[in-house]
Design an enzyme around this catalytic site. Structure first.
Site, short mmCIF file in Angstrom:
data_model
loop_
_atom_site.label_atom_id
_atom_site.label_comp_id
_atom_site.label_asym_id
_atom_site.label_seq_id
_atom_site.Cartn_x
_atom_site.Cartn_y
_atom_site.Cartn_z
N GLU A 159 -1.73 -18.33 -5.45
CA GLU A 159 -3.12 -18.48 -5.90
C GLU A 159 -3.29 -18.35 -7.42
O GLU A 159 -4.22 -17.70 -7.89
CB GLU A 159 -4.01 -17.41 -5.22
CG GLU A 159 -4.04 -17.54 -3.71
CD GLU A 159 -4.81 -16.41 -3.04
OE1 GLU A 159 -5.53 -16.70 -2.08
OE2 GLU A 159 -4.69 -15.24 -3.45
C1 TNX Z 1 -4.74 -14.37 0.27
S1 TNX Z 1 -2.03 -14.78 1.08
C2 TNX Z 1 -3.93 -13.72 -0.64
C3 TNX Z 1 -4.22 -12.33 -0.99
C4 TNX Z 1 -5.46 -11.82 -0.32
C5 TNX Z 1 -5.49 -12.30 1.10
C6 TNX Z 1 -6.64 -11.77 1.89
C7 TNX Z 1 -1.77 -14.63 -0.36
C8 TNX Z 1 -0.43 -14.95 -0.76
N1 TNX Z 1 -2.77 -14.23 -1.16
O1 TNX Z 1 -4.33 -12.19 -2.38
O2 TNX Z 1 -5.43 -10.45 -0.36
O3 TNX Z 1 -5.56 -13.70 1.09
O4 TNX Z 1 -6.57 -12.12 3.22
#
Ligand code: TNX
Length: 523
Positions: free
Chosen positions: A337
């Protein structure tokens, strides 16, 4: 004598004998294959009797090996409080006499790999054999689960301690079976993490991934950059006081896990999810100004300055210190992300960080986005949502760690009434987290590409251990079964009955679990 007169007496006698026989069979286990074990073993043969553990028992380990004595002592620590028996751990060079437990390390006839074991129970002896100490440790979990639930009590319990006779041959489907705990959004101290380790070990998990940094907090002391923990660790989601592990405390966690044959995988999330570091050191920001600490739950707004020299000096220092604290093979570099890092910056950034990790002698693990960059074949991409990313990792020869959000994200709500958790990946009821197969879920990703399965627990909404347990239980035992047991022995209708019988164990272990309506709980 009138024969008819005797009829009621004979019937009564038969009835009484029948009742006695029923009550005997309900008190004594007699069919090993019907015992509720999670994860379900590869094979169980039942011989119809039982072994009775009594006050005369001892645990015999073969030879003088310290590893074996440790495993014997671990088992004994589980048996002593609840039985109140005077069991001792002793060394022997031959099979002990009747009524004992015998632990043997044997490279010979065991073909079950690194963590397989064989448990043979006769009315005289419980013999646990494995080719490695890790295999013996996994087998000890089976012994615990075969004893009545009260065995887990911390105080002396009345009752009999019987185990059905037969043979269990068992080994894992996948070599990596993990859980991730996000200690960045909310901090969990050493004692909490130790309890977490105890709980996952019971289901034969062997990896604990600690998400040590994120926008909201930096949780590991880095001596060359002390402000990361002091300032970056000083808060949490919601503005709480946060916290961090000193290197000594972190080492204590790693050691505690390793004593249960669990590898700790440390994650420093980069180049995004990094606000805690950006607020601790102005020079890590492109504009040279430190950011404010962040206590919300948005994702994807922060980035390291990918074209500054100091950024890579910072990463090299962090990876060096982490490597020194990490006996396991992996350093997890995050990579997810990174919405405010330009793609043309992200790709070379990941490559550089990847090479820094390799230069320190460790292997790279990262969220599936890292496959946008060039990966070494011993790198691992953790699949969470994007099949294309996972496919790109496979085509580079990298391995996949399966963490599909809609199945394994145990921070997802169970259903619309769950107060804790999120639901961006859907509701994840106990059946959804169980009924899937890692080897067929994503087209093009097959068993040979998969190193294992991991359930991440993100903690934006989770603030204490009671809440952790509510999200973890009962989904984690099912995910552990998916990672350990072959698809051929997995079946929801059979699993939910076994899980239902764990209610008593959860109660004795004081686990706060979600009593899903899909499971026939029996206490
Ligand atoms: C996605 S999954 C994220 C996290 C968040 C989570 C909450 C991923 C690699 N990153 O930063 O905490 O969703 O469900």
């Amino acid at each position: 004598m009138n024969r008819n007169h005797n009829k009621p007496t004979i019937s009564l006698l038969i009835f009484v004998m029948f009742m006695i026989s029923i009550s005997c069979t309900t008190n004594s286990p007699s069919d090993l294959s019907k015992e509720s074990l999670i994860p379900k073993p590869v094979s169980i043969t039942s011989t119809g009797g039982y072994f009775n553990l009594t006050d005369g028992a001892d645990i015999y380990v073969q030879g003088e090996s310290e590893d074996l004595k440790k495993i014997g002592n671990y088992l004994n620590d589980k048996l002593l409080p609840s039985t109140g028996f005077d069991i001792e751990v002793k060394s022997t060079d031959k099979a002990p006499g009747s009524g004992n437990i015998y632990i043997v390390l044997s490279a010979g006839d065991i073909e079950q790999g690194d963590e397989g074991y064989e448990l043979s129970i006769t009315k005289d002896l419980v013999s646990l054999t494995a080719g490695t100490p890790a295999g013996l440790f996994r087998g000890v979990q089976t012994i615990r689960q075969l004893l009545p639930a009260n065995i887990e009590s911390g105080t002396k319990q009345e009752g009999e301690w019987k185990i059905a006779t037969g043979t269990i041959k068992d080994y894992p489907e996948f070599g990596y079976r993990g859980v991730m705990l996000d200690v960045a959004r909310h901090f969990f101290g050493v004692e909490d993490v130790k309890r977490f380790i105890d709980l996952i070990a019971y289901y034969k998990m062997n990896a604990l991934h600690l998400h040590l940094s994120d926008d909201q907090g930096w949780r590991i002391e880095i001596k060359s950059w002390p402000n990361l923990a002091i300032h970056g660790g000083s808060t949490a989601v919601g503005g709480g006081k946060g916290g961090y592990y000193t290197q000594e405390q972190y080492t204590e966690i790693v050691k505690y896990a390793s004593d249960q044959f669990i590898t700790v995988v440390p994650e420093i999330d980069m180049p995004g999810h990094i606000n805690a570091a950006l607020s601790s050191y102005a020079e890590l920001n492109c504009n040279g100004k430190a950011t404010e600490l962040y206590t919300g739950i948005e994702v994807g707004f922060s980035t390291l300055c990918t074209n500054k020299e100091i950024t890579y000096k910072f990463i090299d220092d962090v990876v060096r210190e982490l490597t020194a604290l990490t006996p396991g093979p992996y350093i997890h570099i995050g990579g997810d992300e990174s919405h405010v890092t330009k793609k043309e910056d992200y790709i070379p950034f990941i490559k550089k960080v990847h090479d820094i990790v390799l230069a320190h002698g460790k292997q790279v693990m990262g969220w599936d986005e890292i496959s946008l960059s060039e990966l070494n074949p011993n790198a691992v991409a953790q699949f969470w949502a994007n099949a294309e990313n996972a496919g790109r990792a496979v085509s580079q020869g990298a391995k996949i760690l399966m963490s599909p959000a809609a199945r394994t994200y145990i921070d997802m709500k169970y259903d619309s009434t769950t107060v804790l958790g999120q639901h961006w990946a859907g509701y994840v009821e106990v059946d959804s987290s169980y009924i899937w197969d890692p080897a067929t879920l994503v087209p093009g990703i097959t068993k040979k590409n998969i190193m294992g399965v991991e359930a991440p627990l993100w903690t934006e909404t989770i603030t204490n251990m009671e809440e952790v347990e509510y999200m973890v239980f009962p989904r984690l035992p099912g995910i552990a079964e998916i990672a350990w047991s072959p698809a051929s022995v997995r079946n929801w209708d059979d699993y939910k009955i076994r899980l239902g019988k764990f209610a008593e164990r959860f109660k004795v272990m004081e686990i706060n679990y979600y009593p899903s309506r899909l499971v026939p709980w029996v206490e």
